[in-house]
Design a protein around this motif. Sequence first.
Motif, short mmCIF file in Angstrom:
data_model
loop_
_atom_site.label_atom_id
_atom_site.label_comp_id
_atom_site.label_asym_id
_atom_site.label_seq_id
_atom_site.Cartn_x
_atom_site.Cartn_y
_atom_site.Cartn_z
N SER A 29 -30.15 -3.10 34.96
CA SER A 29 -30.03 -1.66 34.37
C SER A 29 -28.66 -1.42 33.84
O SER A 29 -28.72 -0.82 32.51
CB SER A 29 -30.33 -0.51 35.38
N SER A 30 -27.75 -1.65 34.33
CA SER A 30 -26.46 -1.27 33.79
C SER A 30 -26.25 -1.88 32.31
O SER A 30 -25.36 -1.38 31.61
CB SER A 30 -25.31 -1.62 34.70
N PHE A 31 -26.69 -3.02 32.10
CA PHE A 31 -26.31 -3.63 30.85
C PHE A 31 -26.94 -2.99 29.81
O PHE A 31 -26.32 -2.59 28.63
CB PHE A 31 -26.79 -5.25 30.80
N ILE A 32 -28.25 -2.63 29.87
CA ILE A 32 -28.95 -1.97 29.01
C ILE A 32 -28.30 -0.39 28.74
O ILE A 32 -28.16 -0.25 27.62
CB ILE A 32 -30.45 -1.68 29.25
N GLN A 33 -28.08 0.14 29.54
CA GLN A 33 -27.30 1.46 29.68
C GLN A 33 -26.14 1.36 29.07
O GLN A 33 -25.59 2.35 28.12
CB GLN A 33 -27.39 2.03 31.24
N PHE A 34 -25.22 0.57 29.39
CA PHE A 34 -23.90 0.34 28.76
C PHE A 34 -24.26 -0.10 27.12
O PHE A 34 -23.41 0.65 26.47
CB PHE A 34 -23.20 -0.88 29.62
N THR A 35 -24.83 -0.97 26.92
CA THR A 35 -25.20 -1.17 25.50
C THR A 35 -25.61 0.09 24.71
O THR A 35 -25.42 0.42 23.66
CB THR A 35 -26.10 -2.45 25.24
N THR A 36 -26.66 0.63 25.25
CA THR A 36 -27.32 1.84 24.66
C THR A 36 -26.33 2.74 24.64
O THR A 36 -26.15 3.65 23.39
CB THR A 36 -28.44 2.40 25.70
N SER A 37 -25.19 3.19 25.34
CA SER A 37 -24.47 4.14 25.22
C SER A 37 -23.26 3.94 24.32
O SER A 37 -23.03 4.70 23.38
CB SER A 37 -23.65 4.27 26.76
N VAL A 38 -23.12 2.65 24.07
CA VAL A 38 -21.94 2.27 23.04
C VAL A 38 -22.51 2.60 21.76
O VAL A 38 -22.19 2.98 20.84
CB VAL A 38 -21.48 0.72 23.33
N ILE A 39 -23.75 1.93 21.51
CA ILE A 39 -24.53 2.36 20.08
C ILE A 39 -24.80 3.46 19.76
O ILE A 39 -24.46 4.05 18.79
CB ILE A 39 -25.85 1.36 20.01
N THR A 40 -25.17 4.37 20.98
CA THR A 40 -25.52 5.90 20.84
C THR A 40 -24.57 6.54 20.37
O THR A 40 -24.47 7.64 19.45
CB THR A 40 -26.29 6.37 21.98
N LEU A 41 -23.02 6.22 21.15
CA LEU A 41 -22.06 6.78 20.82
C LEU A 41 -21.66 6.66 19.14
O LEU A 41 -21.22 7.87 18.55
CB LEU A 41 -20.86 6.50 21.75
N ILE A 42 -21.65 5.34 18.93
CA ILE A 42 -21.14 5.07 17.57
C ILE A 42 -22.09 5.93 16.60
O ILE A 42 -21.74 6.46 15.50
CB ILE A 42 -21.23 3.61 17.48
N GLY A 43 -23.45 5.84 16.66
CA GLY A 43 -24.28 6.28 15.87
C GLY A 43 -24.28 7.77 15.74
O GLY A 43 -24.19 8.31 14.65
N THR A 44 -24.07 8.32 16.82
CA THR A 44 -24.15 9.66 16.84
C THR A 44 -22.86 10.32 16.23
O THR A 44 -23.06 11.37 15.53
CB THR A 44 -24.17 10.31 18.33
N ILE A 45 -21.83 9.59 16.55
CA ILE A 45 -20.38 10.17 15.77
C ILE A 45 -20.72 10.10 14.44
O ILE A 45 -20.07 10.99 13.52
CB ILE A 45 -19.19 9.53 16.31
N SER A 46 -21.38 8.90 13.82
CA SER A 46 -21.50 8.77 12.38
C SER A 46 -22.29 9.83 11.70
O SER A 46 -21.78 10.20 10.60
CB SER A 46 -22.10 7.30 11.95
N VAL A 47 -23.33 10.13 12.28
CA VAL A 47 -24.29 11.08 11.81
C VAL A 47 -23.64 12.47 11.85
O VAL A 47 -23.60 13.28 10.80
CB VAL A 47 -25.69 11.28 12.36
N MET A 48 -22.90 12.99 12.92
CA MET A 48 -22.11 13.96 13.24
C MET A 48 -21.17 14.11 11.92
O MET A 48 -20.89 15.17 11.31
CB MET A 48 -21.58 14.29 14.56
N LEU A 49 -20.36 12.93 11.47
CA LEU A 49 -19.55 13.07 10.62
C LEU A 49 -20.00 13.13 9.25
O LEU A 49 -19.55 14.09 8.22
CB LEU A 49 -18.43 11.81 10.39
N TYR A 50 -21.19 12.77 9.07
CA TYR A 50 -22.12 12.84 7.81
C TYR A 50 -22.33 14.39 7.42
O TYR A 50 -22.43 14.86 6.46
CB TYR A 50 -23.18 12.06 7.81
N LEU A 51 -22.72 15.15 8.70
CA LEU A 51 -23.41 16.40 8.70
C LEU A 51 -22.25 17.43 8.43
O LEU A 51 -22.46 18.45 7.81
CB LEU A 51 -24.32 16.56 10.03
#
Length: 604
Positions: free
Chosen positions: A166-188
Amino acid sequence: MIKFIREPFGLKPILKKEDIGNKGNKNQQRASNMSGTLKRLWKFMRDERYKVLLVIIIVVITSLLGIIGPFLVGRAIDNYLVPKEFDGFVTLLLVLLGVYVLHSISTLAQSFIMVGASQRTVFNMRYRLFNHMQYLPIDFYNKRQQGELMSRMTNDIETISQTLNSSFIQFTTSVITLIGTISVMLYLSPLLTILTLTIIPLLFVLVKYITNRTRPLYRIRQRSTGELNAYIEEVISGQEIVKAFSQEDYVIDQFEKRTRNLRDVTFWANLYSGMIPKIMNMLNNLSFTIVAGIGGILALTTDTVTVGIIVVFAEYARQFTRPLADLANQFNQVLSAIAGAERVFHIIDTETEKDDGTITDRDLNGHIEFKNVVFSYDKDQKRPTINDVSFDIKPGESIALIGSTGAGKTTIVQLLNRFYEVDKGEILIDGENIENYKRHVLKENSAFVIQDPFIFNASIKENVRFGKLDATDEEIIEACKNANAHDFIMELEYGYDTVIDGENHALSVGERQLISIARAFIRNPNILLLDEATSSIDTITELKIQEALESLMKGRTSIIIAHRLNTVRAVDRLIVLEHGEIIESGSHKELLDQKGVYYKMVNG
């Protein structure tokens, strides 16, 4: 090390600086070697790497879909709901539905693939550990508790399994989600993004405070669990002694101390790690307040922020703090898994028995020579356990080793079995140093009957077959007849299929000993090693065992560790040991005529 002091409402842990700063002893330094341990875990996953990479790709897709969803909701509000223009609105809704359906499918796929990959990895690791332990020297086991080793095989590897599942998927998901979310937030809206990110310094300080305390706590919890398991296994195995000496209250008290220590460590580890979700929830509310408050003001006073952007940011604010919370939570789980992995790798790194001999196949005649052998269990002890021992045993000859406790009798047999390596001198079999033989050659040509017979949790048939795995049922029956065990076996309800183990009280000690002798019979060894097999047997059973042993010894080179002198008078030669040295050697009659140490032992 963590100590505890009493407070009015419980316990308070005292963490030393070296525990928090990872500047403690060697084990603590190893526990902080996160990168090295993760690299080794990655090596164990070499057969699963393509699946892991596939999981990462799916996780990226899943995370992007999770980010696109709120973005489309914001577009729906700004482009359709606020201006009340519904041309194309249904299409957008269908796209949004497709995004969330694909998100669900990809989430299921990544879990399915990762669980399979992680379980195969854990299987390989558990198999590698068990396989390695079979080739570790006896000294390794003598210095460790069985329960502690079992804990590494079970608890530590199970922790690794949970983390990979479980932790591997959650850890990877969290990193990608964090990077993607910040990128879109900066765009908006860069301004709202900067305001949202103001919580990061506070988050960093709080999480660092917690993880600095959970790291040593998780490490000590793993160690305490192993120690508790070892004590439980020890007490269960020694129940007869506990009851015989009426020490139930004592062992309960000792168990209470150990389990209380584990309770206290686990309490604080869980308490600190449990603070992270609460902190994240607080920061999430704070972030939402910032977005809603300042975003609302900007929407009313400027054209830079719209209602849709505020809605998107409110959702992204939660998506922003959630991966941070997951990262913090999974970091604790990873710390626990790393502590377990390092304990597993510590055993795997232990050097195995030396087996660099060149003789891989030979039938031994049984000519044994000890030449000036010196050996010490502890290399710093002043007097060697075996000191300059030399003797010669001809093929088919039987000798008995006698002497007081600690004289070196068992050590000689253990050296001949290559449980330990000599410090000086050499041991020869058929003129070859035993180090020149592959270990399996020595074992295939010898059999060892110990004083306390070990019985596996299996049928009588399988216990006997352990001496020769390809033995037929007919050979097993014949071996049991030679060992005087056939009659009592046939009286059992299930005969040879009766399941027994070391604690099975349906069989007497003598009957279990006869089974172990049958196990030696079926091996048909050229060299026989006996640790006085009749020392705690009733008279009638002793006669059966003695008859079986005499039959087993015929034509074989035999070494007997003698505890009772009346059982060794028929051997060809006696060797009297004292303080690891041979002081007398000869037949029973010869030693009596010398009127030395053996004469005094016989006559009291």
